[in-house]
Each structure stands twice: as C-alpha cells, then as structure tokens.
Design a protein around this motif. Structure first.
Motif, PDB file in Angstrom:
ATOM      1  N   UNK A  38      62.742  65.196  43.505  1.00 47.00           N
ATOM      2  CA  UNK A  38      63.879  65.788  42.797  1.00 47.00           C
ATOM      3  C   UNK A  38      64.465  64.839  41.754  1.00 47.00           C
ATOM      4  N   UNK A  39      64.311  63.524  41.985  1.00 47.99           N
ATOM      5  CA  UNK A  39      64.828  62.520  41.056  1.00 47.99           C
ATOM      6  C   UNK A  39      63.824  62.166  39.964  1.00 47.99           C
ATOM      7  N   UNK A  40      62.635  62.758  40.019  1.00 48.33           N
ATOM      8  CA  UNK A  40      61.600  62.414  39.055  1.00 48.33           C
ATOM      9  C   UNK A  40      60.971  61.067  39.317  1.00 48.33           C
ATOM     10  N   UNK A  41      61.025  60.605  40.575  1.00 44.15           N
ATOM     11  CA  UNK A  41      60.528  59.277  40.922  1.00 44.15           C
ATOM     12  C   UNK A  41      59.270  59.334  41.801  1.00 44.15           C
ATOM     13  N   UNK A  42      58.641  60.489  41.871  1.00 44.99           N
ATOM     14  CA  UNK A  42      57.366  60.605  42.576  1.00 44.99           C
ATOM     15  C   UNK A  42      56.270  60.491  41.531  1.00 44.99           C
ATOM     16  N   UNK A  43      55.663  59.319  41.439  1.00 46.48           N
ATOM     17  CA  UNK A  43      54.647  59.069  40.429  1.00 46.48           C
ATOM     18  C   UNK A  43      53.257  59.313  41.006  1.00 46.48           C
ATOM     19  N   UNK A  44      52.353  59.795  40.152  1.00 48.13           N
ATOM     20  CA  UNK A  44      51.010  60.163  40.615  1.00 48.13           C
ATOM     21  C   UNK A  44      49.942  59.627  39.675  1.00 48.13           C
ATOM     22  N   UNK A  45      48.800  59.323  40.241  1.00 48.84           N
ATOM     23  CA  UNK A  45      47.637  58.938  39.450  1.00 48.84           C
ATOM     24  C   UNK A  45      46.397  59.513  40.126  1.00 48.84           C
ATOM     25  N   UNK A  46      45.497  60.081  39.347  1.00 45.09           N
ATOM     26  CA  UNK A  46      44.262  60.640  39.886  1.00 45.09           C
ATOM     27  C   UNK A  46      43.169  59.576  39.918  1.00 45.09           C
ATOM     28  N   UNK A  58      42.090  50.183  37.816  1.00 42.18           N
ATOM     29  CA  UNK A  58      43.111  51.068  37.259  1.00 42.18           C
ATOM     30  C   UNK A  58      44.243  51.291  38.258  1.00 42.18           C
ATOM     31  N   UNK A  59      43.900  51.401  39.533  1.00 45.09           N
ATOM     32  CA  UNK A  59      44.923  51.557  40.573  1.00 45.09           C
ATOM     33  C   UNK A  59      45.828  50.333  40.630  1.00 45.09           C
ATOM     34  N   UNK A  60      45.218  49.149  40.571  1.00 42.14           N
ATOM     35  CA  UNK A  60      46.015  47.921  40.613  1.00 42.14           C
ATOM     36  C   UNK A  60      46.918  47.792  39.388  1.00 42.14           C
ATOM     37  N   UNK A  61      46.421  48.192  38.228  1.00 38.81           N
ATOM     38  CA  UNK A  61      47.255  48.147  37.029  1.00 38.81           C
ATOM     39  C   UNK A  61      48.429  49.103  37.158  1.00 38.81           C
ATOM     40  N   UNK A  62      48.188  50.276  37.758  1.00 37.41           N
ATOM     41  CA  UNK A  62      49.267  51.231  37.959  1.00 37.41           C
ATOM     42  C   UNK A  62      50.283  50.699  38.958  1.00 37.41           C
ATOM     43  N   UNK A  63      49.812  49.995  39.986  1.00 37.35           N
ATOM     44  CA  UNK A  63      50.724  49.388  40.952  1.00 37.35           C
ATOM     45  C   UNK A  63      51.590  48.313  40.287  1.00 37.35           C
ATOM     46  N   UNK A  64      51.004  47.527  39.393  1.00 33.89           N
ATOM     47  CA  UNK A  64      51.778  46.523  38.655  1.00 33.89           C
ATOM     48  C   UNK A  64      52.873  47.199  37.830  1.00 33.89           C
ATOM     49  N   UNK A  65      52.503  48.268  37.140  1.00 33.92           N
ATOM     50  CA  UNK A  65      53.470  49.007  36.330  1.00 33.92           C
ATOM     51  C   UNK A  65      54.571  49.591  37.210  1.00 33.92           C
ATOM     52  N   UNK A  81      51.724  57.779  44.353  1.00 34.22           N
ATOM     53  CA  UNK A  81      50.674  58.438  45.128  1.00 34.22           C
ATOM     54  C   UNK A  81      49.361  58.394  44.363  1.00 34.22           C
ATOM     55  N   UNK A  82      48.335  57.813  44.996  1.00 28.39           N
ATOM     56  CA  UNK A  82      46.988  57.825  44.440  1.00 28.39           C
ATOM     57  C   UNK A  82      46.291  59.061  44.999  1.00 28.39           C
ATOM     58  N   UNK A  83      45.937  59.990  44.124  1.00 26.96           N
ATOM     59  CA  UNK A  83      45.317  61.251  44.532  1.00 26.96           C
ATOM     60  C   UNK A  83      43.815  61.175  44.247  1.00 26.96           C
ATOM     61  N   UNK A  84      43.024  61.280  45.288  1.00 22.85           N
ATOM     62  CA  UNK A  84      41.571  61.181  45.143  1.00 22.85           C
ATOM     63  C   UNK A  84      40.948  62.576  45.126  1.00 22.85           C
ATOM     64  N   UNK A  85      39.993  62.782  44.248  1.00 23.73           N
ATOM     65  CA  UNK A  85      39.353  64.091  44.129  1.00 23.73           C
ATOM     66  C   UNK A  85      38.483  64.418  45.336  1.00 23.73           C
ATOM     67  N   UNK A  86      38.098  63.422  46.085  1.00 26.51           N
ATOM     68  CA  UNK A  86      37.284  63.662  47.266  1.00 26.51           C
ATOM     69  C   UNK A  86      37.101  62.387  48.060  1.00 26.51           C
ATOM     70  N   UNK A  87      36.360  62.483  49.149  1.00 28.04           N
ATOM     71  CA  UNK A  87      35.819  63.714  49.732  1.00 28.04           C
ATOM     72  C   UNK A  87      36.893  64.455  50.529  1.00 28.04           C
ATOM     73  N   UNK A  88      36.751  65.753  50.633  1.00 25.64           N
ATOM     74  CA  UNK A  88      37.748  66.566  51.322  1.00 25.64           C
ATOM     75  C   UNK A  88      37.317  66.950  52.737  1.00 25.64           C
ATOM     76  N   UNK A 103      41.636  49.854  50.821  1.00 26.88           N
ATOM     77  CA  UNK A 103      42.682  48.829  50.793  1.00 26.88           C
ATOM     78  C   UNK A 103      42.088  47.429  50.784  1.00 26.88           C
ATOM     79  N   UNK A 104      41.042  47.220  51.571  1.00 29.64           N
ATOM     80  CA  UNK A 104      40.424  45.886  51.597  1.00 29.64           C
ATOM     81  C   UNK A 104      39.771  45.563  50.258  1.00 29.64           C
ATOM     82  N   UNK A 105      39.165  46.568  49.618  1.00 27.28           N
ATOM     83  CA  UNK A 105      38.551  46.350  48.309  1.00 27.28           C
ATOM     84  C   UNK A 105      39.614  46.029  47.256  1.00 27.28           C
ATOM     85  N   UNK A 106      40.729  46.713  47.304  1.00 26.41           N
ATOM     86  CA  UNK A 106      41.832  46.415  46.384  1.00 26.41           C
ATOM     87  C   UNK A 106      42.352  44.998  46.625  1.00 26.41           C
ATOM     88  N   UNK A 107      42.476  44.628  47.894  1.00 27.42           N
ATOM     89  CA  UNK A 107      42.943  43.282  48.249  1.00 27.42           C
ATOM     90  C   UNK A 107      41.982  42.213  47.734  1.00 27.42           C
TER      91      UNK A 107
END
Length: 231
Positions: A38-46, A58-65, A81-88, A103-107
């Motif tokens: 409602x505050x416009x503070x839910x950010x998303x990246x695909x 790209x995820x890490x750069x978005x986290x820095x931002x 929120x990082x939204x992944x296209x799959x697998x579902x 998470x370990x790969x990002x770390x």
C-alpha cells in the motif's frame, strides 16, 4: 489501488501482477507485506530459473540498490521480492534445496566484496543467525506453488528479502509483538492451522523458517558460510 514501487499498471510484468494479487488477497495474513504494498514499498525483480546462476549478479546489484534506498529513506515496511519464472513443480524438499543453493551461490560472489553483517551470526544453527548479503542482514521468506502453507503458495518460486534492521526497529518501538500476534492469528484463519515453524525471536535459528517447510529438531541447514575479507 495499491501499486508496486515506481511501476504503473501498464508496465507490470505478468509475474508482478500475480504477486500483487497474491498479497492483495483480503485474507493474506502478512500485514507487513500488505503495508509495504500500500505504501509502494514492495519492490520486485524478475529472474529466470531458481536453480540457475544466470541472474545472480543482477540480483546482488538490485540488493545493493535496495539497501541504499533503505538507508536514504528508512521504513519499517519495505521488501524486495525476487520472482523466478521457474521451476513451478518443485516439492517442498526440492524447493528448500534450491533456495539454499541460490543463497549460497549469491554468498560466494558477495563475500569477495562484503563481510558478513557483524550484528548477526553466520552460523545457521545459531539463534542469532540471519542471512547476510551486501554487508546487511536479511530475513528471507521462500515461497513457491507447492508450499503446504497457503500464505507461501505463490504461483511461481520467489524469495522475499526483508532487512533485519526493520524488525529490530519494530521491536524498539514495541510494535513487533502486536504485529506478530496479528499475523499469526490471520495465518491460522487463512491456512486453517497455526504455522508450526514460527518461533519467537531468538528462540531458535531463523534458518529453519526460510523455506516454509515443516522440519523437526534433527534438521540441519545445508548452507555453509565461507566468509573472507573483502578485496
């Protein structure tokens, strides 16, 4: 109508529209996420596949931002929120494995530049554990289609990153306990039962809660930190 940060209706992707509908559901229990929306503070990246490293930089750069924005304009209700296209089609154990693999790969990339946040432990068995990226502690919420908890059964795999500092601020203001009680009560109504994995602060490692899968006391986190000095 609630909108995600900096994005108008016509610019939203399909995944983001689905996520917003999921959170906007009247019965959805997490009032913190609803407030962020409602505050416009839910950010998303695909991103592409949860099991694939193609989007890690790209995820890490978005986290820095995201962290820079939080530092510049503090808020107790903000989430990335990082939204992944799959697998579902991952079951709960498969999703849990994929979550910790990502998470370990990002770390592994992040540790070349940033130290683990010194305010939290890097030992996933420690009650003071919280996941650290870009030098800041995060509470991570995993969501996916086959989650047994209705509140986490998003139409696609997703990882929500919430700054640990937000919860600390809520505790200092005395708001955290009230919010926790409201969310737990709403979740019991929404899902039909109390969430057996929710614990009070510092009563066990939060790593057990990340995937949403119900685990027993013998469960061991598959994450192994390898912290090094920044180069």
């Amino acid at each position: 109508m609630a909108t995600a940060r900096h994005i108008v209706e016509s610019d939203r992707g399909q995944l983001e529209q689905q996520l917003i509908s999921f959170v906007a559901n009247k019965g959805f229990p997490c009032t913190g996420a609803k407030t962020a929306l409602s505050m416009g503070e839910l950010q998303c990246i695909e991103a592409r596949d949860l099991r694939c490293p193609a989007d890690d930089l790209r995820i890490l750069e978005k986290l820095k931002e995201f962290v820079r924005e939080c530092d510049h304009n503090p808020s107790n209700y903000r989430s990335l929120v990082i939204m992944f296209k799959g697998p579902t089609d991952l079951d709960e154990k498969e999703f849990e494995a994929a979550l910790w693999q990502r998470l370990e790969a990002l770390h592994a990339i992040d540790r070349q530049e940033h130290e683990w946040d010194p305010t939290v432990s890097n030992n996933p068995a420690d009650e003071n554990f919280s996941f650290s990226l870009v030098g800041r502690a995060f509470y991570v919420v995993g969501m996916h289609p086959k989650s047994s908890r209705r509140a986490r059964a998003t139409p696609f795999p997703a990882l929500a990153f919430n700054l640990h500092a937000q919860f600390e601020q809520l505790r200092q203001t005395g708001e955290y306990g009230r919010l926790q009680r409201v969310v737990r009560r709403r979740d019991e109504i929404f899902s039909g039962s109390l969430n057996p994995m929710l614990r009070d602060f510092r009563s066990g490692s939060e790593a057990r809660q990340y995937s949403g899968r119900q685990v027993d006391e013998s469960w061991k986190c598959p994450f192994s930190p390898a912290v090094s000095e920044p180069s």
